[in-house]
Design a protein around this motif. Structure first.
Motif, PDB file in Angstrom:
ATOM      1  N   ILE A 160     112.350 -33.561  67.152  1.00  0.00           N
ATOM      2  CA  ILE A 160     111.210 -32.637  67.167  1.00  0.00           C
ATOM      3  C   ILE A 160     110.312 -32.893  65.965  1.00  0.00           C
ATOM      4  CG2 ILE A 160     110.610 -30.194  66.816  1.00  0.00           C
ATOM      5  CD1 ILE A 160     112.869 -29.520  68.798  1.00  0.00           C
ATOM      6  N   ASP A 161     110.920 -33.142  64.812  1.00  0.00           N
ATOM      7  CA  ASP A 161     110.149 -33.463  63.603  1.00  0.00           C
ATOM      8  C   ASP A 161     109.336 -34.752  63.801  1.00  0.00           C
ATOM      9  OD1 ASP A 161     109.492 -33.114  60.720  1.00  0.00           O
ATOM     10  OD2 ASP A 161     110.665 -34.943  60.493  1.00  0.00           O
ATOM     11  N   ILE A 162     109.955 -35.779  64.387  1.00  0.00           N
ATOM     12  CA  ILE A 162     109.272 -37.059  64.638  1.00  0.00           C
ATOM     13  C   ILE A 162     108.095 -36.857  65.597  1.00  0.00           C
ATOM     14  CG2 ILE A 162     109.514 -39.318  65.765  1.00  0.00           C
ATOM     15  CD1 ILE A 162     112.425 -39.358  64.642  1.00  0.00           C
ATOM     16  N   ILE A 163     108.324 -36.088  66.658  1.00  0.00           N
ATOM     17  CA  ILE A 163     107.268 -35.850  67.646  1.00  0.00           C
ATOM     18  C   ILE A 163     106.111 -35.080  67.009  1.00  0.00           C
ATOM     19  CG2 ILE A 163     106.684 -34.605  69.774  1.00  0.00           C
ATOM     20  CD1 ILE A 163     109.603 -35.305  70.691  1.00  0.00           C
ATOM     21  N   GLN A 164     106.423 -34.072  66.218  1.00  0.00           N
ATOM     22  CA  GLN A 164     105.362 -33.281  65.573  1.00  0.00           C
ATOM     23  C   GLN A 164     104.543 -34.139  64.606  1.00  0.00           C
ATOM     24  OE1 GLN A 164     107.761 -30.113  63.970  1.00  0.00           O
ATOM     25  NE2 GLN A 164     107.473 -28.804  65.763  1.00  0.00           N
ATOM     26  N   LYS A 165     105.215 -34.998  63.851  1.00  0.00           N
ATOM     27  CA  LYS A 165     104.495 -35.887  62.932  1.00  0.00           C
ATOM     28  C   LYS A 165     103.628 -36.878  63.704  1.00  0.00           C
ATOM     29  CE  LYS A 165     107.631 -35.550  59.005  1.00  0.00           C
ATOM     30  NZ  LYS A 165     108.818 -36.120  58.338  1.00  0.00           N
ATOM     31  N   THR A 166     104.162 -37.389  64.810  1.00  0.00           N
ATOM     32  CA  THR A 166     103.393 -38.301  65.665  1.00  0.00           C
ATOM     33  C   THR A 166     102.155 -37.588  66.194  1.00  0.00           C
ATOM     34  OG1 THR A 166     105.407 -39.492  66.302  1.00  0.00           O
ATOM     35  CG2 THR A 166     103.495 -39.734  67.749  1.00  0.00           C
ATOM     36  N   TRP A 167     102.338 -36.368  66.671  1.00  0.00           N
ATOM     37  CA  TRP A 167     101.240 -35.580  67.246  1.00  0.00           C
ATOM     38  C   TRP A 167     100.131 -35.349  66.232  1.00  0.00           C
ATOM     39  CZ3 TRP A 167     101.373 -35.192  72.307  1.00  0.00           C
ATOM     40  CH2 TRP A 167     100.461 -34.351  72.953  1.00  0.00           C
ATOM     41  N   ASN A 168     100.530 -35.081  64.978  1.00  0.00           N
ATOM     42  CA  ASN A 168      99.548 -34.793  63.935  1.00  0.00           C
ATOM     43  C   ASN A 168      98.686 -36.007  63.585  1.00  0.00           C
ATOM     44  OD1 ASN A 168     100.323 -32.126  63.704  1.00  0.00           O
ATOM     45  ND2 ASN A 168     101.786 -32.523  62.045  1.00  0.00           N
ATOM     46  N   LYS A 169      99.156 -37.202  63.911  1.00  0.00           N
ATOM     47  CA  LYS A 169      98.384 -38.418  63.633  1.00  0.00           C
ATOM     48  C   LYS A 169      97.333 -38.686  64.702  1.00  0.00           C
ATOM     49  CE  LYS A 169     102.322 -40.820  61.507  1.00  0.00           C
ATOM     50  NZ  LYS A 169     103.272 -41.954  61.715  1.00  0.00           N
ATOM     51  N   MET A 170      97.431 -37.997  65.830  1.00  0.00           N
ATOM     52  CA  MET A 170      96.608 -38.331  66.995  1.00  0.00           C
ATOM     53  C   MET A 170      95.352 -37.473  67.085  1.00  0.00           C
ATOM     54  SD  MET A 170      99.747 -38.735  69.733  1.00  0.00           S
ATOM     55  CE  MET A 170      98.843 -39.618  71.009  1.00  0.00           C
ATOM     56  N   SER A 171      94.354 -38.012  67.790  1.00  0.00           N
ATOM     57  CA  SER A 171      93.122 -37.271  68.075  1.00  0.00           C
ATOM     58  C   SER A 171      93.327 -36.406  69.320  1.00  0.00           C
ATOM     59  CB  SER A 171      91.985 -38.262  68.333  1.00  0.00           C
ATOM     60  OG  SER A 171      92.234 -38.971  69.555  1.00  0.00           O
ATOM     61  N   GLU A 172      92.337 -35.587  69.625  1.00  0.00           N
ATOM     62  CA  GLU A 172      92.398 -34.776  70.850  1.00  0.00           C
ATOM     63  C   GLU A 172      92.483 -35.677  72.085  1.00  0.00           C
ATOM     64  OE1 GLU A 172      92.835 -31.522  71.501  1.00  0.00           O
ATOM     65  OE2 GLU A 172      93.230 -31.461  69.352  1.00  0.00           O
ATOM     66  N   LYS A 173      91.730 -36.758  72.079  1.00  0.00           N
ATOM     67  CA  LYS A 173      91.789 -37.700  73.206  1.00  0.00           C
ATOM     68  C   LYS A 173      93.195 -38.294  73.324  1.00  0.00           C
ATOM     69  CE  LYS A 173      89.828 -42.004  74.999  1.00  0.00           C
ATOM     70  NZ  LYS A 173      89.029 -43.214  74.694  1.00  0.00           N
ATOM     71  N   GLY A 174      93.803 -38.590  72.175  1.00  0.00           N
ATOM     72  CA  GLY A 174      95.171 -39.091  72.176  1.00  0.00           C
ATOM     73  C   GLY A 174      96.144 -38.070  72.736  1.00  0.00           C
ATOM     74  N   HIS A 175      95.963 -36.793  72.355  1.00  0.00           N
ATOM     75  CA  HIS A 175      96.818 -35.726  72.871  1.00  0.00           C
ATOM     76  C   HIS A 175      96.716 -35.636  74.391  1.00  0.00           C
ATOM     77  CE1 HIS A 175      96.495 -33.498  68.749  1.00  0.00           C
ATOM     78  NE2 HIS A 175      97.364 -34.480  68.722  1.00  0.00           N
ATOM     79  N   GLU A 176      95.494 -35.701  74.905  1.00  0.00           N
ATOM     80  CA  GLU A 176      95.291 -35.623  76.355  1.00  0.00           C
ATOM     81  C   GLU A 176      96.005 -36.764  77.068  1.00  0.00           C
ATOM     82  OE1 GLU A 176      91.090 -35.494  77.098  1.00  0.00           O
ATOM     83  OE2 GLU A 176      90.806 -33.711  75.846  1.00  0.00           O
ATOM     84  N   ALA A 177      95.891 -37.974  76.508  1.00  0.00           N
ATOM     85  CA  ALA A 177      96.548 -39.131  77.113  1.00  0.00           C
ATOM     86  C   ALA A 177      98.071 -38.988  77.047  1.00  0.00           C
ATOM     87  CB  ALA A 177      96.099 -40.417  76.423  1.00  0.00           C
ATOM     88  N   ALA A 178      98.569 -38.471  75.928  1.00  0.00           N
ATOM     89  CA  ALA A 178     100.020 -38.329  75.753  1.00  0.00           C
ATOM     90  C   ALA A 178     100.609 -37.364  76.778  1.00  0.00           C
ATOM     91  CB  ALA A 178     100.334 -37.859  74.336  1.00  0.00           C
ATOM     92  N   LEU A 179      99.887 -36.293  77.064  1.00  0.00           N
ATOM     93  CA  LEU A 179     100.390 -35.294  78.000  1.00  0.00           C
ATOM     94  C   LEU A 179     100.391 -35.798  79.446  1.00  0.00           C
ATOM     95  CD1 LEU A 179      98.788 -32.082  76.459  1.00  0.00           C
ATOM     96  CD2 LEU A 179     101.199 -32.751  76.409  1.00  0.00           C
ATOM     97  N   LYS A 180      99.718 -36.913  79.688  1.00  0.00           N
ATOM     98  CA  LYS A 180      99.686 -37.505  81.037  1.00  0.00           C
ATOM     99  C   LYS A 180     100.664 -38.674  81.196  1.00  0.00           C
ATOM    100  CE  LYS A 180      94.807 -36.312  81.636  1.00  0.00           C
ATOM    101  NZ  LYS A 180      93.425 -36.840  81.593  1.00  0.00           N
ATOM    102  N   LEU A 181     101.401 -39.002  80.122  1.00  0.00           N
ATOM    103  CA  LEU A 181     102.330 -40.136  80.197  1.00  0.00           C
ATOM    104  C   LEU A 181     103.451 -39.839  81.196  1.00  0.00           C
ATOM    105  CD1 LEU A 181     102.709 -40.997  76.399  1.00  0.00           C
ATOM    106  CD2 LEU A 181     101.473 -42.341  78.114  1.00  0.00           C
TER     107      LEU A 181
END
Length: 197
Positions: A160-181
Motif C-alpha cells: 500500500i505504501d509503494i502504491i501510494q508513493k507511485t500514485w503521488n508521482k503521477m499526473s491526473e492523466k496518469g491516474h486516469e490511465a492507471a485506473l483503466k489498466l
C-alpha cells in the motif's frame, strides 16, 4: 545522413542491443527475454498508447530508461534509505552516459542528448510536461507488469505504501490511465484500498 525517423529507429535498435546483453532474464507470455530489453520494449509500448504524439527525445528517453542497469547493482551501495537514494541518483547518471554515447554515435547533437539525459534524471519533474509524461509511463509500466511480482515479496502494508508513493508521482492523466489498466482482481483491489487509505 539518415533521415530523422531512420536515425530514431537505428538508435532505439542500438538501445535494444545494449539491453539484450543483460544476463538477467524475465519470462513474458512463455518466452524468456533479457530483463532490461523487455523493460525497454514495455516502456515504448506504454508510451505509444499513453502519448502517441511523443517527441523524439521522449521516445528515446522511454526506451533507455533502464539501459544497462545491471552494470550498477543496488548491492554496490549501502543498505538503508540513504544508500538507496544514492544508488538511484547514480543509476540515472549511468543511464544518461550510456544513452548519450549511443546517441552521439548515431549523429544526435549535444542539445538533444542533454534533453534525454535531463529526462532520465527527472529534472523539473512536475514542471516539465515531458518529464512528467515519462514518470507517468514508468509508473504505468510498474503497475501493469511488476506490481504482481512485488506482491509476492512484500506484505500488504508495504505494498500500500509503494502504491501510494507511485500514485503521488503521477499526473491526473496518469491516474486516469492507471485506473483503466487490465489488472488482476487482487491487484485492482489492492490499488483501490491504497487509494482509499
Amino acid at each position: 545522413m539518415p533521415d530523422s525517423q531512420t536515425r530514431l529507429d537505428q538508435t532505439l535498435a542500438a538501445f535494444d542491443a545494449a539491453n539484450a546483453e543483460d544476463p538477467n532474464r524475465e519470462t513474458d507470455q512463455g518466452e524468456s527475454h533479457p530483463k532490461e530489453w523487455l523493460y525497454g520494449r514495455r516502456m515504448t509500448e506504454t508510451l505509444n498508447v499513453f502519448c502517441p504524439d511523443a517527441s523524439e527525445p521522449l521516445q528515446l528517453a522511454a526506451r533507455c530508461q533502464h539501459i544497462r542497469r545491471w552494470e550498477s547493482p543496488r548491492s554496490d551501495y549501502p543498505d538503508g534509505r540513504a544508500g538507496y537514494k544514492k544508488w538511484r541518483s547514480q543509476l540515472a547518471l549511468h543511464h544518461g552516459r550510456v544513452a548519450g554515447q549511443i546517441m552521439a554515435e548515431h549523429g544526435y547533437d549535444e542539445e538533444t542528448i542533454r534533453r534525454v539525459q535531463d529526462m532520465l534524471i527527472k529534472r523539473n519533474l512536475k514542471r516539465d510536461p515531458e518529464v512528467q509524461t515519462l514518470e507517468d509511463v514508468i509508473c504505468l509500466v510498474f503497475l501493469s507488469h511488476y506490481l504482481e511480482d512485488f506482491a509476492q515479496k512484500h506484505n500488504e502494508e508495504k505494498l500500500i505504501d509503494i502504491i501510494q508513493k507511485t500514485w503521488n508521482k503521477m499526473s491526473e492523466k496518469g491516474h486516469e490511465a492507471a485506473l483503466k489498466l487490465p489488472l488482476s482482481e487482487p491487484m485492482g483491489r489492492l490499488i483501490h484500498k491504497a487509494l482509499g487509505a
